[in-house]
Design a protein around this motif. Structure first.
Motif, PDB file in Angstrom:
ATOM      1  N   GLU A 234       0.857  -1.198   0.000  1.00  0.00           N
ATOM      2  CA  GLU A 234       0.000   0.000   0.000  1.00  0.00           C
ATOM      3  C   GLU A 234       0.888   1.240   0.000  1.00  0.00           C
ATOM      4  OE1 GLU A 234      -3.325  -0.383  -0.099  1.00  0.00           O
ATOM      5  OE2 GLU A 234      -3.117  -2.557   0.029  1.00  0.00           O
ATOM      6  N   ARG A 235       0.284   2.395   0.002  1.00  0.00           N
ATOM      7  CA  ARG A 235       1.026   3.653   0.066  1.00  0.00           C
ATOM      8  C   ARG A 235       1.898   3.681   1.319  1.00  0.00           C
ATOM      9  NH1 ARG A 235       1.451   8.057   2.450  1.00  0.00           N
ATOM     10  NH2 ARG A 235       1.844  10.079   1.552  1.00  0.00           N
TER      11      ARG A 235
ATOM     12  N   THR B 123      22.778   8.195   3.197  1.00  0.00           N
ATOM     13  CA  THR B 123      23.994   7.657   3.810  1.00  0.00           C
ATOM     14  C   THR B 123      24.670   6.610   2.936  1.00  0.00           C
ATOM     15  OG1 THR B 123      22.746   6.031   5.104  1.00  0.00           O
ATOM     16  CG2 THR B 123      23.225   8.158   6.162  1.00  0.00           C
ATOM     17  N   GLY B 124      24.137   6.374   1.745  1.00  0.00           N
ATOM     18  CA  GLY B 124      24.812   5.524   0.779  1.00  0.00           C
ATOM     19  C   GLY B 124      24.211   4.162   0.531  1.00  0.00           C
ATOM     20  N   ALA B 125      23.149   3.776   1.246  1.00  0.00           N
ATOM     21  CA  ALA B 125      22.532   2.470   1.017  1.00  0.00           C
ATOM     22  C   ALA B 125      21.811   2.469  -0.333  1.00  0.00           C
ATOM     23  CB  ALA B 125      21.537   2.136   2.127  1.00  0.00           C
ATOM     24  N   VAL B 126      21.836   1.322  -0.984  1.00  0.00           N
ATOM     25  CA  VAL B 126      21.071   1.158  -2.216  1.00  0.00           C
ATOM     26  C   VAL B 126      19.627   0.862  -1.811  1.00  0.00           C
ATOM     27  CG1 VAL B 126      20.728  -0.285  -4.262  1.00  0.00           C
ATOM     28  CG2 VAL B 126      23.044   0.303  -3.523  1.00  0.00           C
ATOM     29  N   ILE B 127      18.688   1.585  -2.389  1.00  0.00           N
ATOM     30  CA  ILE B 127      17.279   1.428  -2.046  1.00  0.00           C
ATOM     31  C   ILE B 127      16.573   0.654  -3.153  1.00  0.00           C
ATOM     32  CG2 ILE B 127      15.129   2.607  -1.433  1.00  0.00           C
ATOM     33  CD1 ILE B 127      17.523   3.127   0.509  1.00  0.00           C
ATOM     34  N   LEU B 128      15.922  -0.435  -2.740  1.00  0.00           N
ATOM     35  CA  LEU B 128      15.133  -1.264  -3.646  1.00  0.00           C
ATOM     36  C   LEU B 128      13.719  -1.332  -3.092  1.00  0.00           C
ATOM     37  CD1 LEU B 128      17.747  -4.128  -3.802  1.00  0.00           C
ATOM     38  CD2 LEU B 128      17.394  -2.368  -5.530  1.00  0.00           C
ATOM     39  N   THR B 129      12.735  -1.234  -3.961  1.00  0.00           N
ATOM     40  CA  THR B 129      11.362  -1.309  -3.474  1.00  0.00           C
ATOM     41  C   THR B 129      10.534  -2.276  -4.299  1.00  0.00           C
ATOM     42  OG1 THR B 129      10.517   0.531  -4.828  1.00  0.00           O
ATOM     43  CG2 THR B 129      11.418   1.089  -2.666  1.00  0.00           C
ATOM     44  N   LEU B 130       9.716  -3.010  -3.588  1.00  0.00           N
ATOM     45  CA  LEU B 130       8.642  -3.806  -4.179  1.00  0.00           C
ATOM     46  C   LEU B 130       7.390  -3.132  -3.667  1.00  0.00           C
ATOM     47  CD1 LEU B 130       7.605  -6.273  -5.728  1.00  0.00           C
ATOM     48  CD2 LEU B 130       7.816  -7.579  -3.608  1.00  0.00           C
ATOM     49  N   ASP B 131       6.666  -2.489  -4.566  1.00  0.00           N
ATOM     50  CA  ASP B 131       5.549  -1.661  -4.115  1.00  0.00           C
ATOM     51  C   ASP B 131       4.306  -1.900  -4.943  1.00  0.00           C
ATOM     52  OD1 ASP B 131       5.283   0.582  -6.277  1.00  0.00           O
ATOM     53  OD2 ASP B 131       7.437   0.419  -5.901  1.00  0.00           O
ATOM     54  N   GLY B 132       3.208  -1.372  -4.420  1.00  0.00           N
ATOM     55  CA  GLY B 132       1.923  -1.520  -5.087  1.00  0.00           C
ATOM     56  C   GLY B 132       1.549  -0.324  -5.939  1.00  0.00           C
ATOM     57  N   GLY B 133       2.508   0.497  -6.296  1.00  0.00           N
ATOM     58  CA  GLY B 133       2.232   1.646  -7.149  1.00  0.00           C
ATOM     59  C   GLY B 133       2.469   2.978  -6.471  1.00  0.00           C
ATOM     60  N   ASP B 134       3.180   2.991  -5.358  1.00  0.00           N
ATOM     61  CA  ASP B 134       3.463   4.228  -4.620  1.00  0.00           C
ATOM     62  C   ASP B 134       4.584   4.980  -5.339  1.00  0.00           C
ATOM     63  OD1 ASP B 134       4.357   6.207  -2.859  1.00  0.00           O
ATOM     64  OD2 ASP B 134       3.910   4.993  -1.099  1.00  0.00           O
ATOM     65  N   ARG B 135       4.242   6.059  -6.007  1.00  0.00           N
ATOM     66  CA  ARG B 135       5.224   6.809  -6.785  1.00  0.00           C
ATOM     67  C   ARG B 135       6.277   7.480  -5.913  1.00  0.00           C
ATOM     68  NH1 ARG B 135       1.405   9.308 -11.462  1.00  0.00           N
ATOM     69  NH2 ARG B 135       1.366   7.418 -12.712  1.00  0.00           N
ATOM     70  N   GLU B 136       5.875   7.946  -4.732  1.00  0.00           N
ATOM     71  CA  GLU B 136       6.863   8.586  -3.847  1.00  0.00           C
ATOM     72  C   GLU B 136       7.921   7.591  -3.409  1.00  0.00           C
ATOM     73  OE1 GLU B 136       5.951  11.806  -0.867  1.00  0.00           O
ATOM     74  OE2 GLU B 136       3.948  10.928  -1.173  1.00  0.00           O
ATOM     75  N   LEU B 137       7.490   6.404  -3.000  1.00  0.00           N
ATOM     76  CA  LEU B 137       8.431   5.377  -2.566  1.00  0.00           C
ATOM     77  C   LEU B 137       9.311   4.941  -3.728  1.00  0.00           C
ATOM     78  CD1 LEU B 137       9.487   3.504  -0.351  1.00  0.00           C
ATOM     79  CD2 LEU B 137       7.676   1.900  -0.974  1.00  0.00           C
ATOM     80  N   ALA B 138       8.720   4.655  -4.870  1.00  0.00           N
ATOM     81  CA  ALA B 138       9.492   4.247  -6.045  1.00  0.00           C
ATOM     82  C   ALA B 138      10.455   5.347  -6.479  1.00  0.00           C
ATOM     83  CB  ALA B 138       8.560   3.860  -7.184  1.00  0.00           C
ATOM     84  N   GLY B 139      10.075   6.599  -6.256  1.00  0.00           N
ATOM     85  CA  GLY B 139      10.942   7.721  -6.609  1.00  0.00           C
ATOM     86  C   GLY B 139      12.211   7.789  -5.765  1.00  0.00           C
TER      87      GLY B 139
ATOM     88  N   ASP C 239      16.153   1.102  -7.634  1.00  0.00           N
ATOM     89  CA  ASP C 239      15.451   0.165  -8.511  1.00  0.00           C
ATOM     90  C   ASP C 239      14.151  -0.214  -7.825  1.00  0.00           C
ATOM     91  OD1 ASP C 239      14.764  -1.528 -10.584  1.00  0.00           O
ATOM     92  OD2 ASP C 239      16.491  -2.838 -10.374  1.00  0.00           O
ATOM     93  N   ALA C 240      13.078  -0.288  -8.602  1.00  0.00           N
ATOM     94  CA  ALA C 240      11.755  -0.594  -8.054  1.00  0.00           C
ATOM     95  C   ALA C 240      11.043  -1.590  -8.953  1.00  0.00           C
ATOM     96  CB  ALA C 240      10.917   0.679  -7.933  1.00  0.00           C
ATOM     97  N   LEU C 241      10.269  -2.436  -8.298  1.00  0.00           N
ATOM     98  CA  LEU C 241       9.373  -3.341  -9.014  1.00  0.00           C
ATOM     99  C   LEU C 241       7.979  -3.038  -8.495  1.00  0.00           C
ATOM    100  CD1 LEU C 241       9.047  -5.686 -11.018  1.00  0.00           C
ATOM    101  CD2 LEU C 241       9.291  -7.245  -9.076  1.00  0.00           C
ATOM    102  N   THR C 242       7.117  -2.577  -9.390  1.00  0.00           N
ATOM    103  CA  THR C 242       5.765  -2.212  -9.018  1.00  0.00           C
ATOM    104  C   THR C 242       4.807  -3.319  -9.436  1.00  0.00           C
ATOM    105  OG1 THR C 242       6.258   0.136  -9.203  1.00  0.00           O
ATOM    106  CG2 THR C 242       3.940  -0.491  -9.338  1.00  0.00           C
TER     107      THR C 242
END
Length: 188
Positions: free
Chosen positions: A103-104, A119-135, A139-142
Motif C-alpha cells: 500500500e502507500r 547515507t549511501g545504502a542502495v534502495i530497492l522497493t517492491l511496491d503496489g504503485g506508490d510513486r513517492e516510494l518508487a521515486g 530500482d523498483a518493481l511495481t
C-alpha cells in the motif's frame, strides 16, 4: 505457494514483461547487498514471508541473507527478530535496503528510506504503485493491483528469481549448489 506452484507461475509468465522486470530487479537485489540486506515493510505489514524465502535462498546465494528490520520489536524477542528502526540510522554504502510496501508508504517510512539513501545504502522497493516510494528507489518493481499476479505472488517470484544462477558464477559455486541439491546442504 510451494516451489512447484512458483515454478509453474514463472513458466506461465516467462515471456512477459513482468517476468523480465522481475529478473532485472532480482539481479539488482543480488548485486546490491555486498555487506547487508536490510528488509523493511510498513508498520502494518512486515514482510515475514519474504524474509523466510530469502533466508532459504541465501543457502545458495549468501548475499540474499536478509536482516528483517521491524517497526516495533517486542522486548525479549530473539536477536534475529529484534532489529528495530534504529538500524536504518547505521545504513551505509555496501548495504541495500529492500522496502516491501503493498500500500502507500506512510511518511515516517519515506523519511527513513530517504535517510538511508543519503547515507549511501542502495534502495530497492517492491511496491503496489506508490510513486513517492518508487521515486526514492535506485530500482523498483511495481505490482499493479488487478495485474497478472498478486502482491504475494510477486514476492515469491522475486525470491525465486534472485536465487537463479548468475552467469558469472564460478565452477566451484555451481558444483556446490549441485551437491546441495543432490545431498542436502551441509550442516554446521
Amino acid at each position: 505457494m510451494d516451489a512447484g506452484q512458483v515454478n509453474l507461475l514463472r513458466e506461465l509468465l516467462s515471456s512477459t514483461e513482468l517476468m523480465a522486470d522481475t529478473r532485472r530487479f532480482a539481479r539488482t537485489l543480488r548485486s546490491s547487498a555486498r555487506e547487508d540486506l536490510l528488509l523493511l515493510g510498513t508498520p502494518e505489514d512486515e514482510p515475514w514471508h519474504l524474509a523466510a524465502h530469502l533466508d532459504d535462498e541465501s543457502r545458495f546465494v549468501p548475499e540474499l541473507k536478509p536482516t528483517l528490520v521491524r517497526w516495533d520489536p517486542p522486548p525479549g524477542a530473539p536477536s534475529h527478530l529484534s532489529v528495530g528502526l534504529e538500524r536504518l540510522a547505521d545504513a551505509r554504502r555496501g548495504e541495500a535496503l529492500f522496502v516491501v510496501a503493498p500500500e502507500r508508504a506512510p511518511d515516517p517510512l519515506l523519511e527513513r528510506v530517504d535517510d538511508a539513501r543519503r547515507t549511501g545504502a542502495v534502495i530497492l522497493t517492491l511496491d503496489g504503485g506508490d510513486r513517492e516510494l518508487a521515486g526514492l528507489a535506485h530500482d523498483a518493481l511495481t505490482v499493479a493491483s488487478g495485474g497478472p499476479v498478486t502482491f504475494d505472488q510477486a514476492q515469491h517470484l522475486v525470491s525465486a528469481a534472485a536465487a537463479e544462477e548468475s552467469p558469472r558464477r564460478g565452477l566451484r559455486e555451481r558444483l556446490a549448489r549441485l551437491l546441495d541439491a543432490v545431498s542436502g546442504p551441509q550442516l554446521s
